[in-house]
Design an enzyme around this catalytic site. Structure first.
Site, PDB file in Angstrom:
ATOM      1  N   HIS A  70       0.436  64.864 119.423  1.00  0.00           N
ATOM      2  CA  HIS A  70       1.363  65.916 118.999  1.00  0.00           C
ATOM      3  C   HIS A  70       2.289  65.375 117.921  1.00  0.00           C
ATOM      4  O   HIS A  70       2.758  64.242 117.980  1.00  0.00           O
ATOM      5  CB  HIS A  70       2.123  66.508 120.182  1.00  0.00           C
ATOM      6  CG  HIS A  70       3.165  65.651 120.818  1.00  0.00           C
ATOM      7  ND1 HIS A  70       4.465  65.604 120.363  1.00  0.00           N
ATOM      8  CD2 HIS A  70       3.120  64.820 121.887  1.00  0.00           C
ATOM      9  CE1 HIS A  70       5.166  64.784 121.144  1.00  0.00           C
ATOM     10  NE2 HIS A  70       4.378  64.294 122.064  1.00  0.00           N
ATOM     11  N   ASP A 182       8.237  58.959 120.155  1.00  0.00           N
ATOM     12  CA  ASP A 182       7.508  60.012 120.873  1.00  0.00           C
ATOM     13  C   ASP A 182       7.485  61.234 119.943  1.00  0.00           C
ATOM     14  O   ASP A 182       8.486  61.933 119.847  1.00  0.00           O
ATOM     15  CB  ASP A 182       8.202  60.329 122.200  1.00  0.00           C
ATOM     16  CG  ASP A 182       7.542  61.488 122.951  1.00  0.00           C
ATOM     17  OD1 ASP A 182       6.440  61.884 122.557  1.00  0.00           O
ATOM     18  OD2 ASP A 182       8.156  62.002 123.901  1.00  0.00           O
ATOM     19  N   GLU A 212       3.932  70.572 121.254  1.00  0.00           N
ATOM     20  CA  GLU A 212       3.701  69.953 122.574  1.00  0.00           C
ATOM     21  C   GLU A 212       4.980  69.896 123.387  1.00  0.00           C
ATOM     22  O   GLU A 212       4.975  70.088 124.599  1.00  0.00           O
ATOM     23  CB  GLU A 212       3.130  68.540 122.392  1.00  0.00           C
ATOM     24  CG  GLU A 212       2.638  67.897 123.684  1.00  0.00           C
ATOM     25  CD  GLU A 212       3.694  67.081 124.434  1.00  0.00           C
ATOM     26  OE1 GLU A 212       3.409  66.631 125.541  1.00  0.00           O
ATOM     27  OE2 GLU A 212       4.827  66.909 123.914  1.00  0.00           O
ATOM     28  N   GLU A 213       6.086  69.620 122.703  1.00  0.00           N
ATOM     29  CA  GLU A 213       7.345  69.402 123.426  1.00  0.00           C
ATOM     30  C   GLU A 213       7.867  70.671 124.112  1.00  0.00           C
ATOM     31  O   GLU A 213       8.800  70.606 124.898  1.00  0.00           O
ATOM     32  CB  GLU A 213       8.418  68.834 122.482  1.00  0.00           C
ATOM     33  CG  GLU A 213       8.118  67.429 121.955  1.00  0.00           C
ATOM     34  CD  GLU A 213       8.253  66.326 123.004  1.00  0.00           C
ATOM     35  OE1 GLU A 213       8.525  66.646 124.175  1.00  0.00           O
ATOM     36  OE2 GLU A 213       8.063  65.156 122.640  1.00  0.00           O
ATOM     37  N   ASP A 235      -0.388  59.579 123.093  1.00  0.00           N
ATOM     38  CA  ASP A 235       1.030  59.911 123.264  1.00  0.00           C
ATOM     39  C   ASP A 235       1.799  58.657 123.660  1.00  0.00           C
ATOM     40  O   ASP A 235       1.323  57.536 123.480  1.00  0.00           O
ATOM     41  CB  ASP A 235       1.155  61.028 124.326  1.00  0.00           C
ATOM     42  CG  ASP A 235       2.366  61.930 124.094  1.00  0.00           C
ATOM     43  OD1 ASP A 235       3.425  61.423 123.704  1.00  0.00           O
ATOM     44  OD2 ASP A 235       2.255  63.143 124.342  1.00  0.00           O
ATOM     45  N   HIS A 323      13.273  59.753 124.406  1.00  0.00           N
ATOM     46  CA  HIS A 323      14.043  60.963 124.073  1.00  0.00           C
ATOM     47  C   HIS A 323      15.494  60.656 123.689  1.00  0.00           C
ATOM     48  O   HIS A 323      16.400  61.438 123.946  1.00  0.00           O
ATOM     49  CB  HIS A 323      13.970  62.012 125.206  1.00  0.00           C
ATOM     50  CG  HIS A 323      12.634  62.723 125.228  1.00  0.00           C
ATOM     51  ND1 HIS A 323      12.433  63.925 125.871  1.00  0.00           N
ATOM     52  CD2 HIS A 323      11.455  62.408 124.663  1.00  0.00           C
ATOM     53  CE1 HIS A 323      11.160  64.303 125.707  1.00  0.00           C
ATOM     54  NE2 HIS A 323      10.554  63.389 124.980  1.00  0.00           N
TER      55      HIS A 323
HETATM   56 ZN    ZN Z   1       5.104  63.006 123.676  1.00  0.00          ZN
END
Ligand code: ZN
Length: 349
Positions: A70, A182, A212-213, A235, A323
């Site tokens: 992604h 990410d 994707e998120e 990923d 994140h």
């Molecule tokens: Zn991811």
């Protein structure tokens, strides 16, 4: 590392992936990595690479492998501009509010990128009470200040413009640190693996997916369209080998190689594929490790459940501080990631 740096510094939140798609598209065209390149209706980028066997003979009915990374990152969309010029934003992806205080941000408007800062409503330390200081606001309570008047902000920024946190890319010891590793790491590994490939008998459909998120929305139609025999999601995963976390909750070991994601909240990898990757890794002297992530999902789940079902595995790079704008990846895990993906693609008959 130059490619990874550029990928991490290109803002693209769910539904606003045009910038990162252009960067990847231009790179794979310039390096002639694919025979066909298309973009689907949602915006996922698909590169098809026909078999290139060592003997040069035609491969009849080659195994069709779908790689899925992604290319979106967690971010925000502007949802309100008030008369004082403050922006309220809607999260697109899972943020931890504790990481959002006093952040530099970039508002990506049609008129150009506008710098700003993000903070939560409330008083500075000098005039706040002890009770105030213990309170953690909701993500939706944060606002963006671009230093513009209400009129200026309203004329330059529109509802729906994307907002990303700003964070530099740099090497720190044996690691790289950046925002949105990410999943620019997965995007990077897919490109690197294809670039290193010499001969392969499989037909590769490398997909850089959107959204994707916010729940694998791009991978679902992409997987349906590719109709693969095998799926590999590329990923990242957690590495919680940090102070204050018990060892049994570490998920992965930093520097021990790319993770073969045995299971997460969204899918259970095909165990035959896990073992196949382990055999290739052992034969080629590439480090890898098994990992289970109790919560969280990734695009592999969409690939696995398309049409009649697809044998699927997820490869994931261990990431500390995920994140946040200081996500950290070990250089040796990055190396093993692309090396193992290349070696596995070459090993398919
Ligand atoms: Zn991811």
């Amino acid at each position: 590392m130059d490619l990874l740096r550029i990928l991490t510094q290109t803002p693209s939140v769910p539904g606003r992936e045009f910038r990162i798609r252009t960067v990847i598209h231009d790179y794979i065209v310039r390096h002639q990595l694919f025979d066909e390149i298309t973009v689907d209706a949602l915006g996922s980028l698909v590169g098809v690479r026909k078999p290139r066997p060592a003997d040069g003979q035609l491969v009849e009915r080659p195994l069709k492998v779908m790689l899925a990374a992604h290319m979106d990152q967690i971010g925000f969309l502007v949802r309100h501009i008030d008369d004082q010029g403050y922006l309220r934003v809607n999260p697109a992806g899972g943020f931890d509010a504790r990481n959002l205080f006093a952040r530099g941000v970039r508002v990506c408007a049609a008129s150009g990128d506008i710098p700003g800062i993000m903070n939560a409503s409330g008083k500075p330390i000098h005039i706040s009470s002890e009770a105030d200081r213990k309170k953690i606001p909701e993500v939706t309570e944060f606002f963006v200040d671009c230093g513009l008047t209400g009129d200026e902000a309203k004329s330059r920024i529109r509802i729906g413009d994307m907002v990303v946190l700003d964070g530099p890319f740099h090497q720190v010891g044996n690691t790289v640190v950046s925002q949105c590793l990410d999943n620019r790491v997965g995007c990077w590994a897919q490109i690197q693996a294809i670039q290193q490939l010499r001969h392969h008998r499989c037909e590769i459909h490398a997909v850089w997916t959107v959204q994707e998120e916010v729940g694998m929305r791009g991978a679902i139609p992409a997987a349906y369209s590719v109709d693969p025999d095998i799926g590999v999601a590329c990923d990242t995963t957690l590495c919680c080998q940090t102070p204050g976390v018990p060892d049994e909750d570490r998920i992965s070991v930093f520097g021990d190689g790319v993770c073969l994601h045995v299971m997460d909240n969204s899918m259970i990898s095909d165990i035959g594929l896990v073992e196949q990757f382990e055999q290739v890794a052992a034969a080629r002297g590439i480090r890898c490790q098994r990992a289970i992530l109790p919560r969280g999902g990734q695009d592999g789940a969409a690939v696995q459940r398309t049409r009649r079902g697809v044998r699927t595995i997820c490869l994931a790079c261990p990431i500390k501080y995920i994140h946040t704008v200081t996500e950290m990846a070990h250089l040796s895990d990055l190396h093993s990631y692309q090396a193992l993906l290349t070696a596995w693609l070459e090993s398919l008959s």
